[in-house]
Motif scaffolding. Structure first.
Motif, PDB file in Angstrom:
ATOM      1  N   VAL A 162     155.090  19.221 -90.353  1.00  0.00           N
ATOM      2  CA  VAL A 162     153.928  20.038 -89.978  1.00  0.00           C
ATOM      3  C   VAL A 162     152.883  19.211 -89.247  1.00  0.00           C
ATOM      4  CG1 VAL A 162     152.077  21.524 -90.826  1.00  0.00           C
ATOM      5  CG2 VAL A 162     154.337  21.610 -91.906  1.00  0.00           C
ATOM      6  N   ASP A 163     152.485  18.076 -89.834  1.00  0.00           N
ATOM      7  CA  ASP A 163     151.416  17.287 -89.195  1.00  0.00           C
ATOM      8  C   ASP A 163     151.884  15.945 -88.633  1.00  0.00           C
ATOM      9  OD1 ASP A 163     151.711  15.591 -91.383  1.00  0.00           O
ATOM     10  OD2 ASP A 163     149.862  16.241 -92.376  1.00  0.00           O
ATOM     11  N   ALA A 164     153.189  15.686 -88.736  1.00  0.00           N
ATOM     12  CA  ALA A 164     153.809  14.468 -88.167  1.00  0.00           C
ATOM     13  C   ALA A 164     153.349  13.179 -88.842  1.00  0.00           C
ATOM     14  CB  ALA A 164     153.585  14.382 -86.655  1.00  0.00           C
ATOM     15  N   GLY A 215     152.604  20.718-100.001  1.00  0.00           N
ATOM     16  CA  GLY A 215     151.502  21.573 -99.584  1.00  0.00           C
ATOM     17  C   GLY A 215     151.592  22.030 -98.140  1.00  0.00           C
ATOM     18  N   ASN A 216     151.859  21.090 -97.220  1.00  0.00           N
ATOM     19  CA  ASN A 216     151.954  21.453 -95.814  1.00  0.00           C
ATOM     20  C   ASN A 216     153.075  22.448 -95.561  1.00  0.00           C
ATOM     21  OD1 ASN A 216     149.794  19.919 -95.042  1.00  0.00           O
ATOM     22  ND2 ASN A 216     150.979  18.343 -93.974  1.00  0.00           N
ATOM     23  N   LEU A 217     154.226  22.238 -96.228  1.00  0.00           N
ATOM     24  CA  LEU A 217     155.370  23.139 -96.048  1.00  0.00           C
ATOM     25  C   LEU A 217     155.039  24.541 -96.550  1.00  0.00           C
ATOM     26  CD1 LEU A 217     158.200  20.713 -97.262  1.00  0.00           C
ATOM     27  CD2 LEU A 217     157.606  21.264 -94.900  1.00  0.00           C
ATOM     28  N   LEU A 218     154.353  24.612 -97.702  1.00  0.00           N
ATOM     29  CA  LEU A 218     153.965  25.910 -98.260  1.00  0.00           C
ATOM     30  C   LEU A 218     152.934  26.594 -97.370  1.00  0.00           C
ATOM     31  CD1 LEU A 218     153.695  24.765-101.972  1.00  0.00           C
ATOM     32  CD2 LEU A 218     155.333  26.456-101.134  1.00  0.00           C
ATOM     33  N   ASP A 219     151.914  25.855 -96.945  1.00  0.00           N
ATOM     34  CA  ASP A 219     150.872  26.444 -96.110  1.00  0.00           C
ATOM     35  C   ASP A 219     151.426  26.941 -94.782  1.00  0.00           C
ATOM     36  OD1 ASP A 219     148.943  26.002 -98.016  1.00  0.00           O
ATOM     37  OD2 ASP A 219     148.122  24.202 -97.074  1.00  0.00           O
ATOM     38  N   ALA A 220     152.436  26.251 -94.266  1.00  0.00           N
ATOM     39  CA  ALA A 220     153.028  26.631 -92.978  1.00  0.00           C
ATOM     40  C   ALA A 220     154.077  27.735 -93.120  1.00  0.00           C
ATOM     41  CB  ALA A 220     153.658  25.399 -92.318  1.00  0.00           C
ATOM     42  N   GLY A 221     154.342  28.156 -94.360  1.00  0.00           N
ATOM     43  CA  GLY A 221     155.328  29.214 -94.571  1.00  0.00           C
ATOM     44  C   GLY A 221     156.764  28.774 -94.381  1.00  0.00           C
ATOM     45  N   LYS A 222     156.993  27.456 -94.430  1.00  0.00           N
ATOM     46  CA  LYS A 222     158.352  26.964 -94.224  1.00  0.00           C
ATOM     47  C   LYS A 222     159.208  27.030 -95.482  1.00  0.00           C
ATOM     48  CE  LYS A 222     157.341  23.795 -90.379  1.00  0.00           C
ATOM     49  NZ  LYS A 222     158.270  24.455 -89.426  1.00  0.00           N
TER      50      LYS A 222
END
Length: 541
Positions: free
Chosen positions: A459-461, A348-355
């Motif tokens: 993204v959020d460490a 989710g974090n990777l997708l939300d960050a556009g990575k």
């Protein structure tokens, strides 16, 4: 009238990687569903908020929906969007959360687990981005279950969930919506539907096994009604509370009817299956099975052929146990690659960050940035788009892929319902071995590294430790072992086996034969039979 029902904490309401899953009689027990639902609403602070609600249609789905609606109203929610009949596939629910900019959603499903009066049920919360709640949220929900003294309930008649339209429930708006239409419209924006219609019009034959689960209505609408596939292309298309007695897990073991048809004489050109809640998929060509790891790699290499991905990919992510085949594609394309723990929430974090644009797991789940869940029918449609554009068979596409990138032979062996104490003891002993393994030779292969996988989110460490034991060999072979959190009783040991063949020779062996020395090494290093008494896996994928 809103009442507060006195209750007390119920032990064991700790969500796993995909929500809280238990046997259906447990969920139907006194206060059980209500306690967990109250914990959800307390943590997300339901007052004034809008949620999506739906499930995969398994036994107790309809009754649970009425309970959750009355509790949502009692906790001050402003609006709930419900799939007609309380039905929504997991990816469709994710899309509705995002499309309507809601505050999240409750999905009633135990995914690929069997359904019925004595089988499995589950509840999970998805966040406003459409993805599963992260660990800090599910942990907060669990902690709340340990201190509850009451839950709020609206005394009211059942809501008519079989008719599309709006109604009022204690001042809360209930919108019953067609569960398929918005999802189907999204698919039309991603794929070349005219080319797919032409494919079927040209005599292309396909079999889609919905396994008496939630994908049936979606597949019939899109494949048969919108794309013109012949009636009957989708089999087991009607969702049933017990999935027709089937185990709705799309792998060669449980989707055996499809496998027999695809490996037999006169097989269709393409076969696919989906699971209980519609987020997993299996892909099969005429006479050839496509492993989920290879499927992710092929989709990554060819996604640009679909209109929704013509811009190219930002990156590709895979779960750690998934084979490295997708990494080789990412390297060739010059895009980012990520290795995450098991569990879709980590993407989710990777997708939300556009990575990343595409994500996949070896457990028959692939997806993209169109939602925040894996999506079985989406994967099938992307495969169809690739087949239409390349005008090749599944076998030819796989052959070309291996010739270009080499082949990562791969298999997963599941040992189910092991006594938890035995499974934990085996994993503890294996972890104790890890420091001394590098340099050791097993089955003619030299171990170069051994660890217990830990992940630091870029993204959020946040850090996730002890995500599975990895044993890496000099020739690119790999063993991964972990205990799964998706079962409802005992422990499931998953053993992931991988061996790389760079080509051009050695690309056409049977995977189990190619992996034989890796399998023997895994059993030996883990002392699997000694700890568990098992020598043969229950499921091989």
């Amino acid at each position: 009238m809103i009442t507060t029902v006195a209750t007390q904490p119920i032990a064991g309401q700790k969500p796993g990687t995909s929500g809280l899953r238990k046997k259906t009689p447990v969920f139907m027990g006194r206060h059980y569903l209500e306690n967990f639902t109250q914990a959800i609403f307390d943590v997300v602070e339901a007052k004034g908020k809008t949620f999506v609600l739906g499930g995969d249609g398994r036994y107790f789905n309809d009754r649970a929906a009425q309970v959750i609606l009355r509790m949502a109203a009692a906790n001050g929610a402003a609006r709930v969007i419900v799939g007609q009949g309380a039905i929504l596939s997991t990816p469709a629910a994710s899309h509705l959360i995002r499309l309507n900019k809601t505050d999240g959603g409750i999905i009633m499903s135990a995914s690929h687990n069997p359904g019925g009066p004595e089988e499995d049920f589950g509840v999970k919360f998805n966040m406003p981005n459409g993805g599963p709640a992260p660990e800090h949220v599910t942990e907060a929900m669990y902690q709340r279950t340990t201190e509850l003294t009451g839950y709020r309930m609206l005394e009211a008649q059942d809501v008519d969930l079989n008719t599309v339209g709006r109604s009022d429930l204690g001042g809360m708006i209930v919108d019953v919506v067609d569960p398929v239409s918005d999802y189907a419209a999204l698919m039309e924006t991603l794929f070349d539907f005219p080319a797919l219609r032409a494919l079927f019009a040209g005599g292309f034959r396909m079999r889609m096994d919905a396994m008496c689960a939630v994908t049936g209505p979606y597949a019939v609408e899109i494949l048969e009604n919108r794309l013109g596939a012949p009636k009957g292309t989708v089999t087991h298309a009607t969702p049933l509370p017990d999935f027709g007695g089937m185990h709705p897990d799309p792998n060669p073991t449980w989707a055996h009817e499809l496998m027999a048809e695809m490996m037999g004489e006169g097989a269709p050109d393409f076969g696919a299956a989906s699971d209980g809640d519609g987020d997993r998929n299996m892909v099969v060509g005429r006479g050839i099975y496509v492993s989920p790891s290879d499927s992710l790699a092929v989709l990554a290499a060819n996604a640009h052929l679909a209109p929704g991905y013509a811009r190219g990919l930002a990156g590709v992510a895979r779960s750690m146990p998934t084979s490295a085949a997708a990494d080789r594609v990412a390297d060739a394309l010059g895009i980012a690659k990520f290795e995450t723990p098991t569990g879709w929430k980590f993407f989710g974090n990777l997708l939300d960050a556009g990575k990343v644009t595409l994500c996949g797991e070896e457990s028959f789940g692939t997806g993209s940035d169109h939602v925040r869940e894996k999506d079985g029918l989406w994967a099938v449609l992307l495969w169809l788009n690739i087949l239409a554009a390349r005008k090749q068979s599944v076998a030819e596409i796989l052959g070309d892929h291996w010739a270009t990138y080499g082949r990562n032979y791969y298999s997963r062996h599941d040992f189910e319902a092991i006594t938890t104490e035995k499974a934990d003891a085996m994993m503890a002993a294996l972890r104790d071995l890890l420091p001394g393994l590098p340099g050791r030779e097993v089955e003619g292969m030299t171990i170069t590294a051994a660890d217990d996988f830990a992940y630091t989110d870029p993204v959020d460490a946040s850090v996730s430790a002890k995500q599975g034991v990895r044993i890496l060999f000099a020739d690119g072979s790999r063993i991964v072992m972990r205990l799964s959190g998706t079962g409802t009783e005992g422990a499931t040991l998953r053993v992931y086996l991988e061996r790389y063949a760079p080509g051009p020779d050695g690309l056409d062996h049977d995977p189990q034969q190619a992996l034989a020395p890796v399998i023997r090494a895994a059993h030996s290093l883990a002392r699997l039979e000694e700890f568990t008494g098992r020598t043969t896996p229950d499921v091989v994928t």
